[in-house]
Design an enzyme around this catalytic site. Structure first.
Site, mmCIF file in Angstrom:
data_model
loop_
_atom_site.group_PDB
_atom_site.id
_atom_site.type_symbol
_atom_site.label_atom_id
_atom_site.label_comp_id
_atom_site.label_asym_id
_atom_site.label_seq_id
_atom_site.Cartn_x
_atom_site.Cartn_y
_atom_site.Cartn_z
ATOM 1 C CB ALA A 158 -0.880 -0.021 1.241
ATOM 2 N N GLY A 199 0.644 -5.001 1.001
ATOM 3 C CA GLY A 199 -0.536 -5.057 0.132
ATOM 4 C C GLY A 199 -0.250 -5.721 -1.210
ATOM 5 C CD GLU A 224 -2.128 -7.535 3.042
ATOM 6 O OE1 GLU A 224 -1.577 -6.423 2.923
ATOM 7 O OE2 GLU A 224 -2.989 -7.768 3.900
ATOM 8 C CD GLU A 261 1.425 -5.515 5.631
ATOM 9 O OE1 GLU A 261 2.287 -6.413 5.800
ATOM 10 O OE2 GLU A 261 0.559 -5.568 4.734
#
Ligand code: CO8
Length: 268
Positions: free
Chosen positions: A74, A119, A122, A142
């Site tokens: 992200a 992300g 993911e 993260e």
């Protein structure tokens, strides 16, 4: 070539093209290692809707632009200023897009061409299958930012590789390389970097030669079944099997076998 195959939508941070019945969707922010900011998530959602609704698209390959990264996570610039309310909303929005990918009804192959972090991993885990370039690095860092994964990592990683390995990756934040990811079943195949995209397309293409409804219900049976008891999962399997028994594709597939010819599936 059908009309839909000539339709190439224009996005800011996502490239979309159809190659021989396979949609190739590329996250295209190479200067930011393809980090997922809010507009990119929206464009990915739009691109997957187009792929889902186009009958000329039988399967999807998802990759990142440039040689360095699939998706490095992200966008940390956006994350840094988030309030709890923003965080929940943004996480739920991304999760919704990733669920769209997971339950597209067509196979999606993530071609991991470099870093797939946070992300990014993911996103790859929402795909039906993953292939990686030798040297690619995947992980959930993260925790090094004081966070936990928010796009499904705490849920999909243990389902793919087991609880112990998943917790190790989540709690240390340390990435693993493509060979190790292959060894633990996180990626299906490893290719030389120059062969990755063709390898991913070839794998995606294989799923377009079988019955399209069989692909749709195969994904659904595995997805829904893995969230429930064995007894309930077997019932889901039998129900979906029964639906396929009413399909033209099942008639065609079994008849073609008995007549010693190639089946011509219509997805009906
Ligand atoms: N976000 C924003 N920018 C990024 C990101 C990212 N995730 N990753 C890389 N970039 C940018 C860098 O800031 C740099 O930009 P600039 O040139 O403007 O300074 C550019 O991309 C190139 O990166 P580097 O110079 O850092 O390249 P290196 O080769 O030195 O390092 C790494 C490559 C190791 C991949 C490094 O960039 C890195 O560690 N990136 C961050 C990886 C990371 O921590 N990812 C997880 C992010 S958190 C997350 O994904 C949470 C998901 C759930 C969210 C749910 C709710 C929102």
């Amino acid at each position: 070539m059908s009309e839909s195959e000539t339709h190439t939508p224009e996005f800011e941070s996502v490239l979309y093209e159809v190659r021989d019945g396979v949609a190739v969707i590329t996250v295209n922010r190479p200067k930011k290692l393809n980090a997922l900011n809010a507009p990119t998530i929206s464009e990915l959602m739009e691109a997957f809707f187009i792929a889902r609704d186009d009958d000329a698209v039988g399967a999807v390959v998802l990759t990142g632009a440039g040689e360095k990264a699939f998706v490095a996570g992200a966008d940390i610039g956006e994350l840094a200023g988030q309030t709890p309310i923003d965080g929940r909303r943004v996480a739920r929005r991304g999760q919704m897009v990733f669920e769209l990918i997971e339950n597209l009804g067509k196979a999606t192959v993530a071609a991991i061409n470099g870093y797939a972090l946070g992300g990014g991993l993911e996103l790859a885990m929402a795909a039906t299958m993953r292939v990686a370039a030798k040297g690619a690095r995947v992980g959930l860092p993260e925790s090094t930012l004081g966070l936990i994964p928010g796009y499904g990592g705490t849920q999909r990683l243990p389902r793919l590789v087991g609880r112990g390995r998943a917790l190790q990756m989540i709690l240390t934040g340390e990435p693993i390389d493509a060979d190790e990811a292959y060894r633990i079943g996180l990626v299906n195949e490893v290719f030389a970097p120059a062969e990755l995209l063709d390898g991913a397309i070839a794998l995606a293409k294989k799923t377009t030669r079988v019955g399209p409804l069989a692909v749709r219900y195969g994904i659904e049976a595995v997805s829904r079944g893995s969230e429930t008891s064995l007894e309930e999962g077997l019932r889901i399997e039998a129900d979906l099997f029964a639906i396929l028994c009413a399909s033209e594709d099942m008639r065609e597939g079994t008849t073609a076998f008995l007549e010693k010819r190639k089946a011509e599936f219509k997805g009906k």
